[in-house]
Design an enzyme around this catalytic site. Structure first.
Site, mmCIF file in Angstrom:
data_model
loop_
_atom_site.group_PDB
_atom_site.id
_atom_site.type_symbol
_atom_site.label_atom_id
_atom_site.label_comp_id
_atom_site.label_asym_id
_atom_site.label_seq_id
_atom_site.Cartn_x
_atom_site.Cartn_y
_atom_site.Cartn_z
ATOM 1 N N HIS A 336 -11.491 12.672 53.691
ATOM 2 C CA HIS A 336 -11.104 13.912 53.017
ATOM 3 C C HIS A 336 -10.013 14.595 53.824
ATOM 4 O O HIS A 336 -10.124 14.737 55.045
ATOM 5 C CB HIS A 336 -12.310 14.840 52.890
ATOM 6 C CG HIS A 336 -11.981 16.185 52.302
ATOM 7 N ND1 HIS A 336 -12.155 17.364 52.992
ATOM 8 C CD2 HIS A 336 -11.464 16.539 51.104
ATOM 9 C CE1 HIS A 336 -11.783 18.378 52.240
ATOM 10 N NE2 HIS A 336 -11.349 17.909 51.089
ATOM 11 N N SER A 337 -8.928 14.987 53.151
ATOM 12 C CA SER A 337 -7.856 15.761 53.778
ATOM 13 C C SER A 337 -7.271 14.995 54.972
ATOM 14 O O SER A 337 -6.857 13.852 54.839
ATOM 15 C CB SER A 337 -8.400 17.134 54.178
ATOM 16 O OG SER A 337 -7.367 17.990 54.595
ATOM 17 N N LEU A 338 -7.264 15.611 56.162
ATOM 18 C CA LEU A 338 -6.703 14.948 57.337
ATOM 19 C C LEU A 338 -7.463 13.667 57.678
ATOM 20 O O LEU A 338 -6.880 12.720 58.228
ATOM 21 C CB LEU A 338 -6.732 15.911 58.532
ATOM 22 C CG LEU A 338 -6.140 15.396 59.844
ATOM 23 C CD1 LEU A 338 -4.656 15.096 59.709
ATOM 24 C CD2 LEU A 338 -6.379 16.392 60.975
ATOM 25 N N SER A 340 -8.397 11.396 55.688
ATOM 26 C CA SER A 340 -7.807 10.268 54.964
ATOM 27 C C SER A 340 -6.549 9.762 55.667
ATOM 28 O O SER A 340 -6.275 8.565 55.687
ATOM 29 C CB SER A 340 -7.478 10.683 53.526
ATOM 30 O OG SER A 340 -6.483 11.697 53.504
ATOM 31 N N PHE A 495 -9.629 11.530 49.426
ATOM 32 C CA PHE A 495 -9.913 12.727 48.628
ATOM 33 C C PHE A 495 -9.013 13.874 49.102
ATOM 34 O O PHE A 495 -9.033 14.229 50.284
ATOM 35 C CB PHE A 495 -11.380 13.155 48.775
ATOM 36 C CG PHE A 495 -12.375 12.075 48.470
ATOM 37 C CD1 PHE A 495 -12.175 11.193 47.429
ATOM 38 C CD2 PHE A 495 -13.524 11.930 49.242
ATOM 39 C CE1 PHE A 495 -13.090 10.187 47.152
ATOM 40 C CE2 PHE A 495 -14.448 10.946 48.974
ATOM 41 C CZ PHE A 495 -14.229 10.067 47.930
#
Length: 702
Positions: A336-338, A340, A495
């Site tokens: 998720h976010s960073l 990923s 995500f």
């Protein structure tokens, strides 16, 4: 308070047991104590876990310690210590209790279990009262509270009220009475469903910036728990046939935490010294969350982060395999976010198997070696460095390898300083003057691209170095030693991911359609339309085409009503506009037509055909455009990054979110943990690799 009790006398309860030994032992249920913000809450185990605990309790009383795995194997219960311990992550130990008697709490009206020893006393008093039909039993708890058994359906717990003479006060029936219940079936509590024992797939989930992962400031463990619970409900709703045929068990999701390891390095103390005292909370929030992005772009802390993520995933995988030796399923990863971006950088630096490397090396040798070496010779000839052609040929240096060279590489080859500078200047000038060159020097970094991995070049181009079309996906990555994973991920799910933005900032403008992650063949970029952190990937592979991301179908099998209404109104307005223009065109033509009576009769048929043609034209245009978009979308070639399948998937916003995009932007970035549509796509793609499909294809899925 006792004056309120007569309206419910014992004779008014005809179904209750009478003297004669109709006593039935209470059925215990096991609970554990969950502490949130210093508030205790007793949570029941699932029926399956409670039965296992009861069996172990009955069989292992005399043993030193009995350990029972619960909650799908994520927690172990040590029966002797009455403790619940997390297996895969750090968490405070929870108290476990074998519960039979409960009383209603003060604040939230939740039922609280009595201690096991006092519950035994209550049960013994209840048994005597039922057997002898002697009620109005009074018991005193260890905390000097009074419990009165009026009848089987009316049992009350009184708190003693402190009097002025506290030293000699005795427990009384004063105070607000609380209801007492016997057996878990008589209290309002939801016993969770047990999880299937069979695990089909394992997914590691990496969080983004900060310790909190959602709008309620919950940890990655709590958010992944929600994600797992949603997956269990989606399996029951959409894979029921496969479950009945025992083809499907469940997917296990395990959280990966790197934030605590990063901030335990002492960097928080250093930041505290230089942080201004004003707007204290905001500054601490920034230090704890947003600065993680800057930490990741620092070579020192980037190494700490990638080491933590890789070692934690390897540790979790090893521990999971030890506890589940019969597991034969695959492993996927999600970020998720960073998180990923961290996973993407790790995956781009994984090494493929030797067999795959041989195949890719053979392919590159046959297609580009012969021509590439000749091109290097021509470049050296133009730079008046022909005497070094043999050195480059001996090292099998083609055009692609030349543009990956650093000064240290050339020095190791024995190239003197002067020629070295000429070659490096040529490479840098080509990279600066033409945005289509590939693999500029990496600031002294000696990392080389693996065969078939991030190096992105056009092997068919023979017009010189300046005509390379793609940059290295690894270009601009922070100089770090990226660890290797102990397994090959099946699919990578991102995500709300900023991968596209970071690649662009690093200087990567295009991704080679032939590029795929070395050890992972699946890649899905899932985002909410209002997520301010999310960016697309597909336009970097196919920049010349404008096309929408794939719309994720609603988990109930249709598009959301407000989106259908929006599309319908758009289509209607286009139709009205085209019909109006067509009518005006016909009216204008009839108005400007010359009034020639002799020709009117002859031209009637021709005019009718012309008018029919002009009326039909606008009708076809609005039908073609939406249909064309819908039919062309699945036919777009987005390369091999996801095995030839689409990469970008957009969620459908909720009706309330469509009123104001800015208001729900933060929620859009944190919505994935409880999004049924996101979870269903993850499950669909995972089980599709095993040949298992949904019970019914969802409308709008392509």
């Amino acid at each position: 308070m006792s004056a309120q009790e007569p309206p419910r006398p014992p004779p008014a309860e005809p179904p209750e047991p009478e003297p004669g030994g109709r006593y039935e032992a209470v059925v215990p249920h096991w609970f554990y104590c969950k502490v949130t913000d210093s508030r205790e809450r007793w949570v029941p185990f699932s029926a399956q876990d409670s039965e296992r605990l009861e069996e172990a309790h009955g069989a292992g009383k005399d043993q030193e310690d009995v350990v029972v795995p619960t909650s799908g194997g994520r927690y172990d219960v040590h029966l002797k210590q009455r403790q619940r311990v997390a297996v895969y992550w750090q968490e405070e130990v929870s108290e476990v209790r074998r519960c039979t008697w409960f009383y209603k709490g003060d604040k939230d009206n939740k039922y609280i279990p009595y201690s096991e020893s006092f519950s035994e006393e209550l049960e013994e008093a209840y048994m005597i009262a039922v057997t002898l039909d002697e009620w109005k039993k009074k018991l005193e708890s260890p905390s000097r509270e009074v419990i009165i058994l009026h009848n089987p359906k009316l049992m009350v717990h009184y708190h003693p009220v402190a009097s002025s003479d506290d030293w000699v006060s005795t427990p009384t029936e004063q105070g607000r009475p609380r209801t007492v219940k016997r057996g878990v079936e008589n209290i309002a509590v939801e016993i969770p469903n047990g999880e299937p024992l069979q695990i089909d797939h394992l997914v590691f989930v990496v969080h983004g910036i900060g310790p909190a992962c959602d709008i309620r400031f919950r940890s990655i463990v709590q958010c992944v728990n929600d994600f797992r619970n949603v997956s269990l409900s989606m399996l029951q709703a959409h894979f029921r046939k496969a479950q009945e045929q025992q083809q499907v068990g469940r997917v296990e999701f395990l959280p990966v935490n790197w934030h605590s390891s990063l901030h335990s390095t002492g960097v928080d103390v250093d930041l505290e010294r230089i942080t201004l005292p004003s707007i204290n909370r905001l500054r601490h929030f920034i230090n704890d969350t947003i600065l993680d992005v800057f930490f990741y772009n620092s070579s020192t802390y980037c190494q700490t982060i990638v080491d933590t993520v890789a070692s934690e995933m390897n540790r979790l995988h090893q521990l999971f395999m030890q506890r589940n030796p019969l597991f034969k399923g695959g492993v996927s990863i999600a970020g998720h976010s960073l998180g990923s971006l961290i996973l993407f950088d790790l995956l781009t630096n994984q090494k493929a198997d030797p067999e795959e490397e041989e195949h890719s090396a053979q392919g590159s040798t046959t297609t580009s070696s012969n021509g590439g070496i000749k091109e290097v010779k021509e470049i050296l000839k133009n730079l008046e460095l022909s005497e070094y052609c043999d050195v480059f040929e001996k090292e099998k240096m083609d055009r692609q390898a030349l543009f990956l060279c650093t000064e240290n590489n050339l020095k190791e080859m024995g190239i003197p300083l002067g020629p070295r500078m000429k070659i490096l200047h040529y490479i840098s000038s080509k990279a600066d003057t033409q945005d289509q060159s590939s693999a500029a020097p990496r600031h002294g970094e000696e990392r080389r691209a693996e065969p078939g991995s991030p190096s992105q070049h056009d092997p068919e181009s023979t017009e010189g170095v300046g005509n390379c079309q793609y940059r290295d996906v690894g270009l601009g990555q922070v100089s770090a030693n990226y660890p290797q994973l102990n397994y090959k991920p099946t699919i990578f799910f991102a995500f709300g991911s900023p991968i596209g933005m970071f690649l662009t900032v690093r200087g990567v403008k295009r991704i080679d359609p032939n590029y795929s992650l070395p050890t992972c063949k699946g890649f899905f970029n899932i985002f909410h339309p209002f997520d301010p952190v999310a960016y697309r990937i597909e336009p970097m592979i196919v920049p010349d085409l404008e096309f929408e991301p794939m719309l994720l179908p609603h988990h109930k099998g249709r598009k959301r009503m407000h989106l259908e209404l929006k599309e319908g109104l758009t289509r209607m307005s286009v139709d009205l506009k085209n019909n109006l223009l067509g009518s005006l065109r016909v009216a204008w033509q009839s108005f400007t037509r010359a009034p020639v009576p002799a020709l009117e009769a002859r031209s009637t048929d021709a005019e009718a055909e012309a008018e029919a043609g002009t009326e039909k034209q606008p009708d076809t245009k609005p039908e073609e455009s939406p249909a064309a978009v819908k039919e062309e979308a699945p036919l777009i070639n987005v390369g091999r990054l996801n095995g030839g399948n689409r990469i970008d998937y957009v969620l459908q916003e909720k009706p309330i979110e469509s009123f104001n995009e800015y208001l729900f932007a933060l929620q859009g970035h944190l919505c994935y943990w409880e999004s049924e549509d996101t979870v269903l796509l993850v499950l669909k793609e995972i089980y599709q690799t095993q040949g298992i499909t949904l019970d019914q294809p969802l409308q709008g899925s392509q």
